[in-house]
Write a protein that holds these residues in place. Structure first.
Motif, PDB file in Angstrom:
ATOM      1  N   LYS A  27       0.816  -1.217   0.000  1.00 54.26           N
ATOM      2  CA  LYS A  27       0.000   0.000   0.000  1.00 54.26           C
ATOM      3  C   LYS A  27       0.850   1.268   0.000  1.00 54.26           C
ATOM      4  N   LEU A  28       2.133   1.128  -0.248  1.00 54.39           N
ATOM      5  CA  LEU A  28       3.047   2.253  -0.155  1.00 54.39           C
ATOM      6  C   LEU A  28       2.634   3.372  -1.112  1.00 54.39           C
ATOM      7  N   ARG A  29       2.472   4.578  -0.573  1.00 50.11           N
ATOM      8  CA  ARG A  29       2.111   5.784  -1.341  1.00 50.11           C
ATOM      9  C   ARG A  29       0.880   5.555  -2.213  1.00 50.11           C
ATOM     10  N   MET A  30      -0.085   4.835  -1.692  1.00 53.36           N
ATOM     11  CA  MET A  30      -1.292   4.508  -2.441  1.00 53.36           C
ATOM     12  C   MET A  30      -2.502   5.211  -1.838  1.00 53.36           C
ATOM     13  N   ARG A  31      -3.355   5.751  -2.696  1.00 54.22           N
ATOM     14  CA  ARG A  31      -4.597   6.359  -2.216  1.00 54.22           C
ATOM     15  C   ARG A  31      -5.512   5.275  -1.640  1.00 54.22           C
ATOM     16  N   PRO A  32      -6.245   5.591  -0.562  1.00 56.77           N
ATOM     17  CA  PRO A  32      -7.126   4.575   0.044  1.00 56.77           C
ATOM     18  C   PRO A  32      -8.111   3.953  -0.941  1.00 56.77           C
ATOM     19  N   THR A  33      -8.619   4.737  -1.897  1.00 52.94           N
ATOM     20  CA  THR A  33      -9.570   4.189  -2.864  1.00 52.94           C
ATOM     21  C   THR A  33      -8.947   3.137  -3.769  1.00 52.94           C
ATOM     22  N   ALA A  34      -7.596   3.086  -3.789  1.00 55.37           N
ATOM     23  CA  ALA A  34      -6.900   2.088  -4.609  1.00 55.37           C
ATOM     24  C   ALA A  34      -6.304   0.972  -3.770  1.00 55.37           C
ATOM     25  N   PHE A  35      -6.644   0.919  -2.472  1.00 56.22           N
ATOM     26  CA  PHE A  35      -6.127  -0.155  -1.621  1.00 56.22           C
ATOM     27  C   PHE A  35      -6.499  -1.516  -2.212  1.00 56.22           C
ATOM     28  N   PRO A  36      -5.638  -2.516  -2.052  1.00 57.49           N
ATOM     29  CA  PRO A  36      -5.898  -3.831  -2.660  1.00 57.49           C
ATOM     30  C   PRO A  36      -7.213  -4.458  -2.207  1.00 57.49           C
ATOM     31  N   GLU A  37      -7.613  -4.252  -0.937  1.00 58.45           N
ATOM     32  CA  GLU A  37      -8.890  -4.818  -0.483  1.00 58.45           C
ATOM     33  C   GLU A  37     -10.062  -4.258  -1.295  1.00 58.45           C
ATOM     34  N   VAL A  38     -10.006  -2.944  -1.556  1.00 59.13           N
ATOM     35  CA  VAL A  38     -11.076  -2.301  -2.338  1.00 59.13           C
ATOM     36  C   VAL A  38     -11.088  -2.833  -3.764  1.00 59.13           C
ATOM     37  N   ARG A  39      -9.913  -2.938  -4.360  1.00 58.85           N
ATOM     38  CA  ARG A  39      -9.844  -3.415  -5.749  1.00 58.85           C
ATOM     39  C   ARG A  39     -10.323  -4.870  -5.858  1.00 58.85           C
ATOM     40  N   LEU A  40      -9.991  -5.702  -4.889  1.00 58.06           N
ATOM     41  CA  LEU A  40     -10.458  -7.094  -4.925  1.00 58.06           C
ATOM     42  C   LEU A  40     -11.972  -7.151  -4.754  1.00 58.06           C
ATOM     43  N   ALA A  41     -12.518  -6.295  -3.895  1.00 52.59           N
ATOM     44  CA  ALA A  41     -13.970  -6.245  -3.729  1.00 52.59           C
ATOM     45  C   ALA A  41     -14.647  -5.785  -5.016  1.00 52.59           C
ATOM     46  N   GLN A  42     -14.020  -4.851  -5.727  1.00 50.59           N
ATOM     47  CA  GLN A  42     -14.569  -4.410  -7.015  1.00 50.59           C
ATOM     48  C   GLN A  42     -14.477  -5.512  -8.061  1.00 50.59           C
ATOM     49  N   LEU A  43     -13.388  -6.277  -8.028  1.00 53.96           N
ATOM     50  CA  LEU A  43     -13.289  -7.423  -8.938  1.00 53.96           C
ATOM     51  C   LEU A  43     -14.391  -8.438  -8.669  1.00 53.96           C
ATOM     52  N   ALA A  44     -14.683  -8.673  -7.396  1.00 54.71           N
ATOM     53  CA  ALA A  44     -15.768  -9.589  -7.043  1.00 54.71           C
ATOM     54  C   ALA A  44     -17.091  -9.085  -7.616  1.00 54.71           C
ATOM     55  N   MET A  45     -17.335  -7.773  -7.515  1.00 54.75           N
ATOM     56  CA  MET A  45     -18.579  -7.218  -8.036  1.00 54.75           C
ATOM     57  C   MET A  45     -18.623  -7.286  -9.561  1.00 54.75           C
ATOM     58  N   LEU A  46     -17.469  -7.117 -10.219  1.00 57.23           N
ATOM     59  CA  LEU A  46     -17.429  -7.270 -11.675  1.00 57.23           C
ATOM     60  C   LEU A  46     -17.859  -8.672 -12.082  1.00 57.23           C
ATOM     61  N   TRP A  47     -17.334  -9.676 -11.378  1.00 65.53           N
ATOM     62  CA  TRP A  47     -17.757 -11.050 -11.663  1.00 65.53           C
ATOM     63  C   TRP A  47     -19.249 -11.230 -11.386  1.00 65.53           C
ATOM     64  N   HIS A  48     -19.709 -10.662 -10.305  1.00 66.34           N
ATOM     65  CA  HIS A  48     -21.116 -10.803  -9.921  1.00 66.34           C
ATOM     66  C   HIS A  48     -22.048 -10.204 -10.970  1.00 66.34           C
ATOM     67  N   GLN A  49     -21.681  -9.048 -11.505  1.00 64.22           N
ATOM     68  CA  GLN A  49     -22.563  -8.352 -12.441  1.00 64.22           C
ATOM     69  C   GLN A  49     -22.357  -8.751 -13.893  1.00 64.22           C
ATOM     70  N   GLN A  50     -21.120  -9.166 -14.231  1.00 60.94           N
ATOM     71  CA  GLN A  50     -20.808  -9.404 -15.638  1.00 60.94           C
ATOM     72  C   GLN A  50     -20.540 -10.858 -15.972  1.00 60.94           C
ATOM     73  N   GLY A  51     -19.844 -11.577 -15.119  1.00 56.47           N
ATOM     74  CA  GLY A  51     -19.492 -12.956 -15.444  1.00 56.47           C
ATOM     75  C   GLY A  51     -18.287 -13.016 -16.349  1.00 56.47           C
ATOM     76  N   MET A  52     -18.274 -13.968 -17.273  1.00 57.47           N
ATOM     77  CA  MET A  52     -17.142 -14.160 -18.175  1.00 57.47           C
ATOM     78  C   MET A  52     -16.810 -12.863 -18.906  1.00 57.47           C
ATOM     79  N   PHE A  53     -15.552 -12.498 -18.887  1.00 53.73           N
ATOM     80  CA  PHE A  53     -15.154 -11.218 -19.457  1.00 53.73           C
ATOM     81  C   PHE A  53     -15.033 -11.242 -20.974  1.00 53.73           C
ATOM     82  N   SER A  54     -14.306 -12.197 -21.494  1.00 49.78           N
ATOM     83  CA  SER A  54     -13.867 -12.128 -22.885  1.00 49.78           C
ATOM     84  C   SER A  54     -15.020 -12.098 -23.879  1.00 49.78           C
ATOM     85  N   ARG A  55     -16.072 -12.866 -23.603  1.00 50.02           N
ATOM     86  CA  ARG A  55     -17.170 -12.958 -24.565  1.00 50.02           C
ATOM     87  C   ARG A  55     -17.839 -11.599 -24.772  1.00 50.02           C
ATOM     88  N   SER A  56     -18.170 -10.923 -23.686  1.00 52.19           N
ATOM     89  CA  SER A  56     -18.875  -9.645 -23.803  1.00 52.19           C
ATOM     90  C   SER A  56     -17.979  -8.572 -24.423  1.00 52.19           C
TER      91      SER A  56
END
Length: 423
Positions: free
Chosen positions: A259-288
């Motif tokens: 997390k060195l010199r990283m804005r809180p909105t870019a913390f790894p926990e937040v990004r992983l949670a956003q990735l989870a939501m991307l999977w939840h809302q979109q599913g397989m990436f490549s096809r779409s």
């Protein structure tokens, strides 16, 4: 004098061409300097010259000193049997030049060219040629940026195709890992990709409808659910992860998020949670991504907000004031530039569809330019960018040409060294 510079001077014929005389006294006229050979063998192939009125066709070898012919053992290499001309900066082997036609360029190259090259090589600035950039016309810049953006997208597409091969030729897994890498940014990209590789797309797809399970898988594999925590939601994630880890026999990963010199909105926990939501809302990436007709169709799918827990958290350990964790315009643009568009280009290469490759170029040309520190630096030097095509081209130029001092491979560097700077 560097051999690469001497090759450049010969290739472009940036030396006095009148009254050329070999060391043996023969008159020389250059009809064709030949094609620069990037492989083994003589430096230039299929050259044509006139020696005392007689036409010769063959190869040309370039050395700073003529004695390097012996140092490199060319006299015993059959690949050099058809060398018709030895071009050198200094002739320190006169006996060789008596038997091998030798042209010395030391007194035939403009001092202005040599001085400017030395200035480029010794420049202490981050942008090597910034003081001369006002000399470059807009049309010249435009052509060079087009070449740079193709080099950049082609390189990223090549990396993605290699990832596709390492994922057993599975585009869903490759695109999932590619997305994870860039969600992790430069700081955590490698580890995010490891996390994604440990969670194949088939596993993530099975839990698409359960965002909590998706979060548990990602945070758990990232080694973020190991410590005790009194929060009920975190304890739920820990229980889910323990069950899923056992069910799928998930490998343990060695590493930790930074997390060195990283804005809180870019913390790894937040990004992983956003990735989870991307999977939840979109599913397989490549096809779409491949089926999208417009870039805006993909942009909408990337505009997501992490689960409710993250409205009040930047980490798992400490609550924070209410702030929904949207992906945001800047992150979405970075994903479009670094993930979606290279995938479209790579798919075009893989499927042999030039239309897909051109679509990728068109899409990046439709996005606004990035506004980071490097682009601002270019702007102060006089190199502006209105679109992401231009800003990405300038990033490519800085990283792969300026920093490596590849001025002789750069259109701007070559422009600055060419005529009218010759005396």
């Amino acid at each position: 004098m560097k051999e690469r510079l001497l090759q450049f001077i010969w290739q472009e014929k940036y030396f006095q061409l009148n009254d050329l005389v070999l060391e043996s006294g023969e008159q020389l006229i250059i009809r064709d300097p030949g094609t620069w050979n990037h492989d083994q063998g003589p430096d230039f192939l299929n050259a044509r010259i006139l020696l005392d009125g007689t036409t010769w066709a063959g190869n040309v070898e370039i050395h700073v000193k003529s004695s390097q012919w012996y140092q490199h053992r060319h006299q015993t290499d059959p690949a050099y049997n058809n060398v018709i001309l030895h071009v050198v900066w200094e002739n320190d082997a006169p006996r060789l030049s008596a038997s091998l036609p030798t042209l010395v360029l030391h007194h035939r190259v403009s001092a202005i060219l040599l001085d400017r090259y030395e200035q480029l090589m010794q420049s202490g600035g981050q942008l090597v040629c910034q003081e001369w950039l006002p000399e470059i016309t807009a049309d010249y810049w435009a052509g060079w940026k087009q070449q740079l953006i193709r080099e950049r997208i082609q390189r990223k597409a090549k990396d993605l195709l290699n990832l596709y091969k390492s994922c057993n030729h599975n585009w869903n897994d490759a695109c999932w890992c590619w997305m994870a890498r860039y969600m992790g940014s430069v700081v955590n990209g490698d580890f995010f990709e490891q996390v994604a590789k440990s969670l194949p797309s088939r596993i993530m797809a099975r839990h698409k409808d359960q965002v909590i399970q998706l979060e548990a898988l990602l945070l758990g594999q990232a080694n973020l659910l190991k410590e005790s925590n009194p929060d009920p939601y975190v304890q739920l994630l820990q229980r889910e992860y323990q069950y899923l880890q056992h069910k799928y026999q998930l490998p343990e990963l060695h590493g930790r998020m930074q997390k060195l010199r990283m804005r809180p909105t870019a913390f790894p926990e937040v990004r992983l949670a956003q990735l989870a939501m991307l999977w939840h809302q979109q599913g397989m990436f490549s096809r779409s991504w491949l089926e999208a007709e417009k870039l805006s169709d993909i942009t909408r799918t990337l505009d997501i907000t992490a689960n409710d827990f993250w409205h009040y958290h930047f980490t798992l350990d400490e609550a924070s004031p209410y702030q929904p964790k949207h992906t945001g315009e800047e992150l979405i643009q970075q994903l479009l530039i670094n993930v979606i568009i290279p995938y479209l280009y790579a798919a075009g290469v893989h499927q042999q569809q030039p239309a897909l490759q051109q679509k990728a170029i068109n899409w990046i040309g439709s996005l606004p330019a990035e506004r980071n520190a490097l682009i601002k630096q270019w702007q102060r030097a006089g190199a502006t960018s209105e679109t992401a095509l231009e800003s990405q081209a300038l990033i490519e130029l800085k990283k792969y040409y300026c920093e490596a001092r590849r001025c002789l491979d750069c259109s701007i560097g070559r422009y600055l060294l060419k005529e009218p700077y010759h005396s």
